[in-house]
Design a protein around this motif. Structure first.
Motif, mmCIF file in Angstrom:
data_model
loop_
_atom_site.group_PDB
_atom_site.id
_atom_site.type_symbol
_atom_site.label_atom_id
_atom_site.label_comp_id
_atom_site.label_asym_id
_atom_site.label_seq_id
_atom_site.Cartn_x
_atom_site.Cartn_y
_atom_site.Cartn_z
ATOM 1 N N LYS A 284 -2.578 10.109 2.008
ATOM 2 C CA LYS A 284 -2.063 10.902 3.248
ATOM 3 C C LYS A 284 -1.488 11.584 3.113
ATOM 4 N N GLN A 285 -0.464 10.810 3.416
ATOM 5 C CA GLN A 285 0.914 11.385 3.998
ATOM 6 C C GLN A 285 2.212 10.969 2.472
ATOM 7 N N LYS A 286 3.147 11.104 2.523
ATOM 8 C CA LYS A 286 4.137 11.461 1.339
ATOM 9 C C LYS A 286 4.715 9.822 1.600
ATOM 10 N N GLY A 287 4.495 9.223 0.415
ATOM 11 C CA GLY A 287 5.279 8.289 0.497
ATOM 12 C C GLY A 287 4.894 6.448 -0.880
ATOM 13 N N SER A 288 5.099 6.118 -0.196
ATOM 14 C CA SER A 288 3.473 4.785 -0.190
ATOM 15 C C SER A 288 2.232 4.809 0.572
ATOM 16 N N PRO A 289 1.319 4.985 -0.574
ATOM 17 C CA PRO A 289 -0.173 4.341 -0.084
ATOM 18 C C PRO A 289 -0.535 3.139 1.173
ATOM 19 N N THR A 290 -1.718 3.790 1.913
ATOM 20 C CA THR A 290 -1.725 2.387 2.374
ATOM 21 C C THR A 290 -2.171 1.674 2.027
ATOM 22 N N THR A 291 -2.685 0.472 2.764
ATOM 23 C CA THR A 291 -3.396 -0.665 1.844
ATOM 24 C C THR A 291 -4.122 -0.343 1.526
ATOM 25 N N GLU A 292 -5.356 -0.156 2.131
ATOM 26 C CA GLU A 292 -7.377 0.686 2.561
ATOM 27 C C GLU A 292 -6.492 1.280 0.607
ATOM 28 N N GLU A 293 -5.280 2.352 0.590
ATOM 29 C CA GLU A 293 -5.754 3.806 -0.119
ATOM 30 C C GLU A 293 -5.623 2.742 -1.533
ATOM 31 N N LEU A 294 -4.088 1.767 -1.414
ATOM 32 C CA LEU A 294 -4.268 0.991 -2.851
ATOM 33 C C LEU A 294 -5.386 0.181 -3.441
ATOM 34 N N ASN A 295 -6.190 -0.256 -2.060
ATOM 35 C CA ASN A 295 -7.652 -0.771 -3.068
ATOM 36 C C ASN A 295 -8.421 -0.717 -3.257
ATOM 37 N N ILE A 296 -8.897 0.361 -2.964
ATOM 38 C CA ILE A 296 -9.547 2.019 -2.923
ATOM 39 C C ILE A 296 -9.630 1.951 -5.374
ATOM 40 N N ALA A 297 -8.220 2.732 -5.415
ATOM 41 C CA ALA A 297 -7.333 3.379 -6.197
ATOM 42 C C ALA A 297 -7.488 2.029 -7.501
#
Length: 326
Positions: A284-297
């Motif tokens: 959603k935001q430029k930079g590092s993914p959130t923990t939730e985004e990373l886990n889903i990926a």
């Protein structure tokens, strides 16, 4: 589980055995050369090792873009013999990947499983990539262990076959320069646990390559190498001690035997590399993914890897096996 049988001529069998032993003894010779510099510092050390490492440090190819020599990687006679020995081949490329790699500035993170005992395919596949991925094949680099770049001649062979140092900074630099890279996320944890007849990958805690791809906006492509787990007979002898050495000293010591009970030459098992579809993970935001985004990926990648395995296992003779993710 039984391994699909590979029909191979005696000459190919002997040729492969000789080639693998050649590279082993080349490694021993490189290590002996380093030791000789310690025992003879005023001669070999001063006039051979110092100039060599000074040149290597000043160039620093393994820390930047490597020193890929495509013709060597593809046509070096010993590599051709070793490919014939294992009948290494790349299966058909998915249409989605074919279309994506033709785009200007196309780049990917290729995550390969399993590591296997020796992962010889890592070097041998480099010479095949240009034929299957014509737009980016020569722009792909492979992340390799730092120790390979400390041994004379082994360093050169690694560089010529597209390898660079596996440090995170190096990998990020490749993506910043519009390169793609191959990574073996399972690493030593997967290597030391390799068991013939079982398809096991070490992935549950390996999220760094996905996080980097998400930060850089680069698709991730799962790859699986059928036959890799069956190239050596492995043993659990002293496994606890070897696991301790790996975790505390970074020394991975597989107990394995291959052709003619050799710990150096693999068994003549056909190896087939299959590619999955490119996976794009948005943030959603430029930079590092959130923990939730990373886990889903990460969960999506694990699912895609299992699907890739299941889609190909029957036609390659592994229909009775199940892929386990640890």
């Amino acid at each position: 589980e039984k391994t699909p049988q590979l029909q191979i001529s005696t000459s190919t069998l002997i040729g492969g055995f000789i080639c693998y032993n050649f590279f082993f003894f080349l490694s021993i010779a490189a290590f002996a050369f380093l030791l000789s510099g310690i025992f003879y510092p005023r001669t070999i050390g001063l006039y051979a090792l110092v100039p060599y490492f000074a040149f290597a440090v000043l160039r620093g190819d393994e820390l930047r873009d490597g020193c890929h020599w495509h013709e060597f990687s593809k046509n070096f006679p010993l590599f051709r013999i070793m490919r014939n020995f294992s009948q290494l081949e790349i299966s058909s490329i998915p249409n989605e990947l074919k279309i994506a790699e033709q785009k200007p500035n196309a780049q990917f993170v290729f995550a390969v499983f399993p590591h296997g005992v020796g992962c010889e395919y890592r070097i041998l596949m480099d010479g095949l990539l240009g034929d299957h991925l014509p737009n980016i094949g020569r722009k792909i680099r492979t992340l390799a262990a730092t120790v390979l770049f400390r041994l004379p001649m082994i360093r050169e062979i690694a560089l010529w076959t597209g390898c660079v140092d596996a440090r995170r900074k190096v990998a990020e630099g490749l993506l910043d320069r519009q390169r793609s890279f191959v990574v073996l996320p399972g690493g030593m944890d997967e290597q030391i646990r390799t068991t013939k007849g079982q398809e096991v990958v070490y992935l549950k805690k390996r999220k760094g390559f996905i996080k980097m791809a998400m930060r850089k906006g680069v698709p991730v492509v799962p790859l699986y190498v059928f036959g890799c787990s069956d190239t050596y007979h492995t043993s659990r002898t002293l496994f606890g001690l070897r696991l301790w050495l790996m975790k505390n000293l970074g020394a991975c010591i597989p107990f394995s035997t291959g052709l003619f009970l050799s710990p150096i030459c693999p068994l003549p098992v056909k190896q087939t590399i299959v590619f999955g579809k490119p996976l794009e993970f948005k943030i959603k935001q430029k930079g590092s993914p959130t923990t939730e985004e990373l886990n889903i990926a990460h969960e999506s990648f694990c699912k895609a890897l299992i699907e890739l395995f299941d889609e190909n296992k029957a036609k390659l003779g592994y229909e009775h096996r199940q892929l386990k993710i640890h």
